[in-house]
Design a protein around this motif. Structure first.
Motif, PDB file in Angstrom:
ATOM      1  N   ILE A   1     -12.059 -34.597  -2.608  1.00  0.00           N
ATOM      2  CA  ILE A   1     -11.603 -33.217  -2.458  1.00  0.00           C
ATOM      3  C   ILE A   1     -11.285 -32.956  -0.985  1.00  0.00           C
ATOM      4  CG2 ILE A   1     -12.298 -30.793  -2.643  1.00  0.00           C
ATOM      5  CD1 ILE A   1     -14.147 -31.578  -4.862  1.00  0.00           C
ATOM      6  N   THR A   2     -10.166 -32.263  -0.754  1.00  0.00           N
ATOM      7  CA  THR A   2      -9.788 -31.870   0.601  1.00  0.00           C
ATOM      8  C   THR A   2      -9.909 -30.357   0.738  1.00  0.00           C
ATOM      9  OG1 THR A   2      -8.251 -33.729   0.772  1.00  0.00           O
ATOM     10  CG2 THR A   2      -7.959 -31.915   2.333  1.00  0.00           C
ATOM     11  N   ILE A   3     -10.614 -29.925   1.750  1.00  0.00           N
ATOM     12  CA  ILE A   3     -10.884 -28.506   1.989  1.00  0.00           C
ATOM     13  C   ILE A   3     -10.143 -28.034   3.241  1.00  0.00           C
ATOM     14  CG2 ILE A   3     -12.676 -26.774   2.395  1.00  0.00           C
ATOM     15  CD1 ILE A   3     -12.903 -28.196  -0.302  1.00  0.00           C
ATOM     16  N   THR A   4      -9.462 -26.901   3.133  1.00  0.00           N
ATOM     17  CA  THR A   4      -8.817 -26.289   4.303  1.00  0.00           C
ATOM     18  C   THR A   4      -9.856 -25.419   5.014  1.00  0.00           C
ATOM     19  OG1 THR A   4      -6.689 -26.280   3.169  1.00  0.00           O
ATOM     20  CG2 THR A   4      -6.906 -24.855   5.104  1.00  0.00           C
ATOM     21  N   LEU A   5     -10.307 -25.862   6.158  1.00  0.00           N
ATOM     22  CA  LEU A   5     -11.448 -25.222   6.823  1.00  0.00           C
ATOM     23  C   LEU A   5     -11.219 -23.762   7.231  1.00  0.00           C
ATOM     24  CD1 LEU A   5     -12.835 -28.176   8.967  1.00  0.00           C
ATOM     25  CD2 LEU A   5     -13.653 -27.311   6.774  1.00  0.00           C
ATOM     26  N   PRO A   6     -10.038 -23.376   7.756  1.00  0.00           N
ATOM     27  CA  PRO A   6      -9.873 -21.958   8.122  1.00  0.00           C
ATOM     28  C   PRO A   6     -10.084 -21.001   6.939  1.00  0.00           C
ATOM     29  CG  PRO A   6      -8.161 -23.274   9.143  1.00  0.00           C
ATOM     30  CD  PRO A   6      -8.889 -24.192   8.195  1.00  0.00           C
ATOM     31  N   ASN A   7      -9.752 -21.443   5.729  1.00  0.00           N
ATOM     32  CA  ASN A   7      -9.977 -20.595   4.555  1.00  0.00           C
ATOM     33  C   ASN A   7     -11.462 -20.363   4.323  1.00  0.00           C
ATOM     34  OD1 ASN A   7      -7.241 -20.698   4.283  1.00  0.00           O
ATOM     35  ND2 ASN A   7      -7.225 -22.015   2.473  1.00  0.00           N
ATOM     36  N   VAL A   8     -12.248 -21.416   4.529  1.00  0.00           N
ATOM     37  CA  VAL A   8     -13.701 -21.300   4.348  1.00  0.00           C
ATOM     38  C   VAL A   8     -14.296 -20.433   5.456  1.00  0.00           C
ATOM     39  CG1 VAL A   8     -15.868 -22.557   4.123  1.00  0.00           C
ATOM     40  CG2 VAL A   8     -13.746 -23.572   3.273  1.00  0.00           C
ATOM     41  N   VAL A   9     -13.776 -20.587   6.668  1.00  0.00           N
ATOM     42  CA  VAL A   9     -14.253 -19.755   7.787  1.00  0.00           C
ATOM     43  C   VAL A   9     -14.023 -18.282   7.481  1.00  0.00           C
ATOM     44  CG1 VAL A   9     -13.833 -19.131  10.194  1.00  0.00           C
ATOM     45  CG2 VAL A   9     -14.000 -21.543   9.549  1.00  0.00           C
TER      46      VAL A   9
ATOM     47  N   ARG B   1     -17.833 -40.554   1.462  1.00  0.00           N
ATOM     48  CA  ARG B   1     -17.308 -40.676   2.815  1.00  0.00           C
ATOM     49  C   ARG B   1     -16.645 -39.355   3.185  1.00  0.00           C
ATOM     50  NH1 ARG B   1     -14.021 -45.633   3.143  1.00  0.00           N
ATOM     51  NH2 ARG B   1     -12.666 -44.548   1.658  1.00  0.00           N
ATOM     52  N   THR B   2     -16.906 -38.874   4.382  1.00  0.00           N
ATOM     53  CA  THR B   2     -16.302 -37.617   4.834  1.00  0.00           C
ATOM     54  C   THR B   2     -15.368 -37.906   6.012  1.00  0.00           C
ATOM     55  OG1 THR B   2     -18.085 -37.106   6.403  1.00  0.00           O
ATOM     56  CG2 THR B   2     -18.325 -36.285   4.141  1.00  0.00           C
ATOM     57  N   SER B   3     -14.332 -37.074   6.137  1.00  0.00           N
ATOM     58  CA  SER B   3     -13.404 -37.234   7.254  1.00  0.00           C
ATOM     59  C   SER B   3     -12.842 -35.865   7.638  1.00  0.00           C
ATOM     60  CB  SER B   3     -12.263 -38.189   6.882  1.00  0.00           C
ATOM     61  OG  SER B   3     -11.559 -37.716   5.753  1.00  0.00           O
ATOM     62  N   PHE B   4     -12.421 -35.749   8.880  1.00  0.00           N
ATOM     63  CA  PHE B   4     -11.902 -34.492   9.408  1.00  0.00           C
ATOM     64  C   PHE B   4     -10.533 -34.739  10.015  1.00  0.00           C
ATOM     65  CE2 PHE B   4     -11.797 -31.625  13.273  1.00  0.00           C
ATOM     66  CZ  PHE B   4     -11.422 -30.487  12.567  1.00  0.00           C
ATOM     67  N   ASN B   5      -9.525 -34.000   9.560  1.00  0.00           N
ATOM     68  CA  ASN B   5      -8.178 -34.085  10.104  1.00  0.00           C
ATOM     69  C   ASN B   5      -7.987 -32.916  11.068  1.00  0.00           C
ATOM     70  OD1 ASN B   5      -5.311 -33.743  10.493  1.00  0.00           O
ATOM     71  ND2 ASN B   5      -4.976 -35.085   8.725  1.00  0.00           N
ATOM     72  N   ARG B   6      -8.050 -33.220  12.333  1.00  0.00           N
ATOM     73  CA  ARG B   6      -8.000 -32.165  13.354  1.00  0.00           C
ATOM     74  C   ARG B   6      -6.640 -31.469  13.374  1.00  0.00           C
ATOM     75  NH1 ARG B   6     -11.313 -31.411  17.744  1.00  0.00           N
ATOM     76  NH2 ARG B   6     -12.283 -33.425  17.317  1.00  0.00           N
ATOM     77  N   ASP B   7      -5.561 -32.228  13.122  1.00  0.00           N
ATOM     78  CA  ASP B   7      -4.216 -31.646  13.174  1.00  0.00           C
ATOM     79  C   ASP B   7      -4.002 -30.643  12.045  1.00  0.00           C
ATOM     80  OD1 ASP B   7      -3.573 -33.151  15.396  1.00  0.00           O
ATOM     81  OD2 ASP B   7      -2.771 -34.817  14.213  1.00  0.00           O
ATOM     82  N   LYS B   8      -4.464 -30.999  10.847  1.00  0.00           N
ATOM     83  CA  LYS B   8      -4.274 -30.120   9.696  1.00  0.00           C
ATOM     84  C   LYS B   8      -5.453 -29.180   9.475  1.00  0.00           C
ATOM     85  CE  LYS B   8      -1.284 -33.310   7.163  1.00  0.00           C
ATOM     86  NZ  LYS B   8      -1.079 -34.067   5.887  1.00  0.00           N
ATOM     87  N   ASP B   9      -6.536 -29.376  10.245  1.00  0.00           N
ATOM     88  CA  ASP B   9      -7.738 -28.551  10.119  1.00  0.00           C
ATOM     89  C   ASP B   9      -8.315 -28.641   8.695  1.00  0.00           C
ATOM     90  OD1 ASP B   9      -9.591 -27.149  11.484  1.00  0.00           O
ATOM     91  OD2 ASP B   9      -8.431 -25.304  11.700  1.00  0.00           O
ATOM     92  N   THR B  10      -8.372 -29.863   8.172  1.00  0.00           N
ATOM     93  CA  THR B  10      -8.904 -30.077   6.819  1.00  0.00           C
ATOM     94  C   THR B  10     -10.097 -31.024   6.855  1.00  0.00           C
ATOM     95  OG1 THR B  10      -7.348 -31.889   6.412  1.00  0.00           O
ATOM     96  CG2 THR B  10      -6.684 -29.674   5.700  1.00  0.00           C
ATOM     97  N   TYR B  11     -10.897 -30.921   5.834  1.00  0.00           N
ATOM     98  CA  TYR B  11     -12.109 -31.743   5.700  1.00  0.00           C
ATOM     99  C   TYR B  11     -12.074 -32.385   4.321  1.00  0.00           C
ATOM    100  CZ  TYR B  11     -17.163 -32.805   5.725  1.00  0.00           C
ATOM    101  OH  TYR B  11     -18.390 -33.426   5.691  1.00  0.00           O
ATOM    102  N   ARG B  12     -12.314 -33.693   4.263  1.00  0.00           N
ATOM    103  CA  ARG B  12     -12.245 -34.395   2.982  1.00  0.00           C
ATOM    104  C   ARG B  12     -13.561 -35.101   2.673  1.00  0.00           C
ATOM    105  NH1 ARG B  12      -8.986 -35.889  -0.968  1.00  0.00           N
ATOM    106  NH2 ARG B  12      -9.248 -37.939  -1.968  1.00  0.00           N
ATOM    107  N   VAL B  13     -13.946 -35.028   1.397  1.00  0.00           N
ATOM    108  CA  VAL B  13     -15.104 -35.764   0.888  1.00  0.00           C
ATOM    109  C   VAL B  13     -14.606 -36.614  -0.272  1.00  0.00           C
ATOM    110  CG1 VAL B  13     -17.487 -35.600   0.096  1.00  0.00           C
ATOM    111  CG2 VAL B  13     -16.467 -33.687   1.327  1.00  0.00           C
ATOM    112  N   GLU B  14     -14.938 -37.901  -0.273  1.00  0.00           N
ATOM    113  CA  GLU B  14     -14.470 -38.770  -1.346  1.00  0.00           C
ATOM    114  C   GLU B  14     -15.491 -39.854  -1.658  1.00  0.00           C
ATOM    115  OE1 GLU B  14     -10.807 -40.270   0.278  1.00  0.00           O
ATOM    116  OE2 GLU B  14     -11.801 -42.003   1.195  1.00  0.00           O
ATOM    117  N   TRP B  15     -15.359 -40.421  -2.855  1.00  0.00           N
ATOM    118  CA  TRP B  15     -16.207 -41.547  -3.247  1.00  0.00           C
ATOM    119  C   TRP B  15     -15.797 -42.787  -2.449  1.00  0.00           C
ATOM    120  CZ3 TRP B  15     -20.459 -41.265  -6.251  1.00  0.00           C
ATOM    121  CH2 TRP B  15     -20.624 -40.120  -7.052  1.00  0.00           C
TER     122      TRP B  15
END
Length: 275
Positions: A43-51, A22-36
């Motif tokens: 795992i939670t990913i900070t999107l600006p770092n990846v950008v 399941r994936t989810s996006f937290n717009r306030d924190k700008d994070t993306y999560r993938v979980e079973w």
């Protein structure tokens, strides 16, 4: 055109589209999560770092991210065992800010190293590894001492072949095999002693991130400056950053260079270092 977090989210959605996740996006924190779906481990990913990494490395940054997310999720869904895998236990270097327990609040096995770094212990699983925690030891009947002894022994079996460059009269050596344990080789005391004894000046080392060990035969002051700049650059670009500081190796100890700077002797490039 610069990529946005929303655009990156859509790319990750398409590449991580698995029924069991399941994936989810937290717009306030700008994070993306993938979980079973069942266990909610993920795992939670900070999107600006990846950008930011995308701006430097392009599509390769996203490919690497997706690969490591998939590998990490697979590890989370396994029950690792130490039994019969003594040759797959290795030390890994992390910063002292790295957590000392798992998300499930199990204590990780670790040892102090320097004021900037700490030694953790990992079970190699092939393309990735899992840090060893107290729960694994209790399940297997291992002691911390056994883990540390086995890891130290296995570390000495890793290749110390390096790439050599000479810059401004200083000899730089790089170990970067991408086996997950490049920085760990700083714990190979016999290897460091050999490098020190063969150095014309002082031996400096750096572990800016997990996938590189830098050793420098420093023969003039410019060498320290180059190493400092190089370490900072590697630290900023590393997937698993450790420390932006570099160290002097002397008397089988690592001391941050900035502490020793005022009292540092000037290396004589024409005289071999005293043993």
């Amino acid at each position: 055109m610069k990529m946005t977090s929303i655009q990156l989210k859509k790319i990750l959605d398409s590449k991580l589209n698995e029924e069991q996740w399941r994936t989810s996006f937290n717009r306030d924190k700008d994070t993306y999560r993938v979980e079973w779906q069942d266990s909610h481990q993920g795992i939670t990913i900070t999107l600006p770092n990846v950008v930011a990494k995308y701006e430097q490395k392009g599509e390769k940054a996203i490919e690497e991210l997706v690969f490591h997310i998939r590998e990490a999720l697979q590890v989370m869904n396994q029950t690792p065992t130490l039994q019969g895998k003594e040759n797959a236990v290795f030390p890994v270097i992390r910063s002292t800010s790295f957590p000392t327990q798992t998300n499930a609040e199990l204590a990780l096995i670790y040892a102090e190293h320097t004021a900037e770094t700490r030694i953790y212990y990992a079970l190699d699983l092939g393309k990735t590894y899992q840090l060893i925690d107290q729960g694994m030891l209790e399940q297997e009947g291992w002691t911390e001492e056994r883990v540390k002894e086995v890891a130290s022994f296995n570390l000495r079996s890793l290749s110390t072949n390096s790439k050599h460059d000479q810059v401004a009269g200083n000899d730089f050596y790089f170990i970067s095999t991408n086996d997950g344990y490049d920085a760990s080789r700083v714990l190979n005391e016999a290897f460091l002693e050999e490098m020190r004894l063969n150095a014309k000046g002082e031996l400096a080392v750096a572990v800016p991130h997990q996938d590189v060990l830098i050793l420098v035969d420093v023969q003039n002051d410019t060498g320290y400056d180059i190493l400092a700049q190089m370490t900072m650059k590697f630290f900023a670009e590393g997937r698993v950053p450790i420390t932006s500081l570099s160290f002097i190796y002397e008397d089988k100890k690592l001391e941050p260079i900035f502490i020793l700077a005022k009292n540092r002797p000037t290396p004589n490039k024409n005289t071999k270092k005293d043993e």
